[in-house]
Design a protein around this motif. Structure first.
Motif, short mmCIF file in Angstrom:
data_model
loop_
_atom_site.label_atom_id
_atom_site.label_comp_id
_atom_site.label_asym_id
_atom_site.label_seq_id
_atom_site.Cartn_x
_atom_site.Cartn_y
_atom_site.Cartn_z
N LEU A 16 -2.87 62.86 51.50
CA LEU A 16 -3.66 61.64 51.71
C LEU A 16 -5.16 61.95 51.75
CD1 LEU A 16 -3.49 58.57 52.20
CD2 LEU A 16 -3.43 59.06 54.65
N THR A 17 -5.50 63.11 52.29
CA THR A 17 -6.92 63.49 52.34
C THR A 17 -7.51 63.54 50.93
OG1 THR A 17 -6.55 64.76 54.32
CG2 THR A 17 -8.51 65.33 53.08
N TYR A 18 -6.76 64.12 49.98
CA TYR A 18 -7.27 64.23 48.61
C TYR A 18 -7.21 62.88 47.88
CZ TYR A 18 -7.76 69.03 49.72
OH TYR A 18 -8.18 70.17 50.36
N ILE A 19 -6.28 62.01 48.31
CA ILE A 19 -6.25 60.65 47.76
C ILE A 19 -7.52 59.90 48.18
CG2 ILE A 19 -5.10 58.41 48.02
CD1 ILE A 19 -2.41 59.92 48.03
N GLY A 192 -13.70 43.05 52.82
CA GLY A 192 -12.25 43.21 52.97
C GLY A 192 -11.74 44.57 52.55
N TYR A 193 -12.64 45.55 52.42
CA TYR A 193 -12.21 46.92 52.10
C TYR A 193 -11.94 47.70 53.39
CZ TYR A 193 -12.71 46.68 47.14
OH TYR A 193 -12.50 46.36 45.83
N ILE A 194 -10.92 48.57 53.30
CA ILE A 194 -10.56 49.36 54.47
C ILE A 194 -11.56 50.50 54.66
CG2 ILE A 194 -8.78 50.81 55.52
CD1 ILE A 194 -6.67 49.19 53.99
N ILE A 195 -12.01 50.65 55.91
CA ILE A 195 -12.95 51.71 56.29
C ILE A 195 -12.21 52.72 57.17
CG2 ILE A 195 -15.11 52.23 57.47
CD1 ILE A 195 -15.47 50.49 54.98
N PRO A 196 -12.17 54.03 56.85
CA PRO A 196 -12.77 54.66 55.66
C PRO A 196 -11.98 54.43 54.37
CG PRO A 196 -11.67 56.31 57.02
CD PRO A 196 -11.58 55.03 57.79
N GLY A 197 -10.69 54.25 54.41
CA GLY A 197 -9.91 53.86 53.24
C GLY A 197 -9.92 54.84 52.09
N LEU A 198 -9.77 54.31 50.88
CA LEU A 198 -9.81 55.14 49.67
C LEU A 198 -10.49 54.39 48.53
CD1 LEU A 198 -7.50 53.68 47.80
CD2 LEU A 198 -5.94 55.15 49.04
N GLY A 199 -11.14 53.25 48.84
CA GLY A 199 -11.77 52.44 47.79
C GLY A 199 -10.76 51.45 47.24
N ALA A 201 -7.71 50.66 45.29
CA ALA A 201 -6.53 51.43 44.89
C ALA A 201 -6.18 51.20 43.42
CB ALA A 201 -5.35 51.07 45.78
N GLY A 202 -6.22 49.94 42.97
CA GLY A 202 -5.88 49.63 41.58
C GLY A 202 -6.84 50.32 40.61
N ASP A 203 -8.12 50.21 40.89
CA ASP A 203 -9.12 50.83 40.01
C ASP A 203 -8.97 52.34 39.98
OD1 ASP A 203 -10.23 48.48 39.20
OD2 ASP A 203 -11.84 48.49 40.69
N ARG A 204 -8.67 52.94 41.13
CA ARG A 204 -8.55 54.41 41.16
C ARG A 204 -7.28 54.88 40.45
NH1 ARG A 204 -10.13 57.57 46.26
NH2 ARG A 204 -10.22 59.14 44.62
N LEU A 205 -6.22 54.07 40.56
CA LEU A 205 -4.96 54.45 39.90
C LEU A 205 -5.03 54.31 38.39
CD1 LEU A 205 -2.09 52.78 41.92
CD2 LEU A 205 -2.08 55.14 41.13
#
Ligand code: PRP
Ligand code: URA
Length: 209
Positions: A16-19, A192-199, A201-205
């Protein structure tokens, strides 16, 4: 009240850290989400019912256990949920897969349903909804509404990262649905973005930004 399970297994936390890392590119991000989904599937299936059968070993007869044929379905919330499907199917290859298409209106942050297709025998199946992110909870609540409207009775919700607001939304609207997460983050920002989150998700995938 629905229960919240945080999967703190070291392998899940490591990946998850690298995600989360913004320097992780699309290919690696997709692979890591797939791997974490498999590890989470291992944990989420812990309560699957077993039955005892007799089996012939090379030396004698043994009483041993097999899964008692529970019917499962995985339902990704499109689009980012798709990234978790194969990982779950690695462990539960016979599961059926339904799809629910929702997007968050960027102005209102409210979910809009644009697609729904589920296995025909909805009432007999146990459902696992998958989506990497539980932010305001609007999409998850709407996906659960959609499944229940079509007859689903047993639903679990599995995501990588949840905000407290999303967890509360599911608990308020669907207190029969347990929530399985890899991390409970701090809060939402004004978009509405999760902090710290991962940005996003759809765009990153899918590499769309
Ligand atoms: C993301 C994510 C969830 C939703 C969570 O999808 O995959 O479905 O946001 O937010 P919520 O809890 O506030 O509803 P998004 O709407 O960005 O659509 P996409 O998967 O098509 O990119
Ligand atoms: N959807 C995402 O993809 N990321 C967030 O942080 C919140 C909602």
């Amino acid at each position: 009240m629905s229960k919240v399970y945080v999967f703190d297994h070291p392998l899940i936390q490591h990946k998850l850290t690298y995600i989360r890392d913004k320097n992780t590119g699309t290919k690696e991000f997709r692979e890591l989400v797939d791997e974490v989904a498999t590890l989470m599937a291992f944990e989420i299936t812990r309560d699957m019912p077993l039955e005892e059968i007799e089996v012939e070993t090379p030396v004698t007869t043994a009483k041993s256990k097999v899964l008692s044929g529970k019917k499962l379905a995985i339902v990704p919330i499109l689009r980012a949920g798709i990234g978790m499907v194969d990982g779950v199917l690695n462990l539960i290859p016979a599961a059926k897969v339904g799809h629910i298409g929702l997007y968050r209106d960027p102005e209102t942050l409210k979910p809009v349903e644009y697609y729904a297709k589920l296995p025909a025998d909805v009432e007999e199946r146990d459902f696992i909804i998958v989506d990497p992110m539980l932010a305001t909870g609007g999409s998850a609540v709407e996906a659960i509404n959609s499944l229940k409207k079509r007859g689903a009775k047993h639903i679990k919700f599995m995501c990588l990262i949840a905000a407290p607001e999303g967890v509360e939304a599911i608990q308020k609207e669907h207190d029969d649905v347990d929530i399985y997460i890899a991390a409970l983050d701090e809060k939402l920002n004004d978009h509405g973005y999760i902090i710290p989150g991962l940005g996003d998700a759809g765009d990153r995938l899918f590499g769309t930004k």
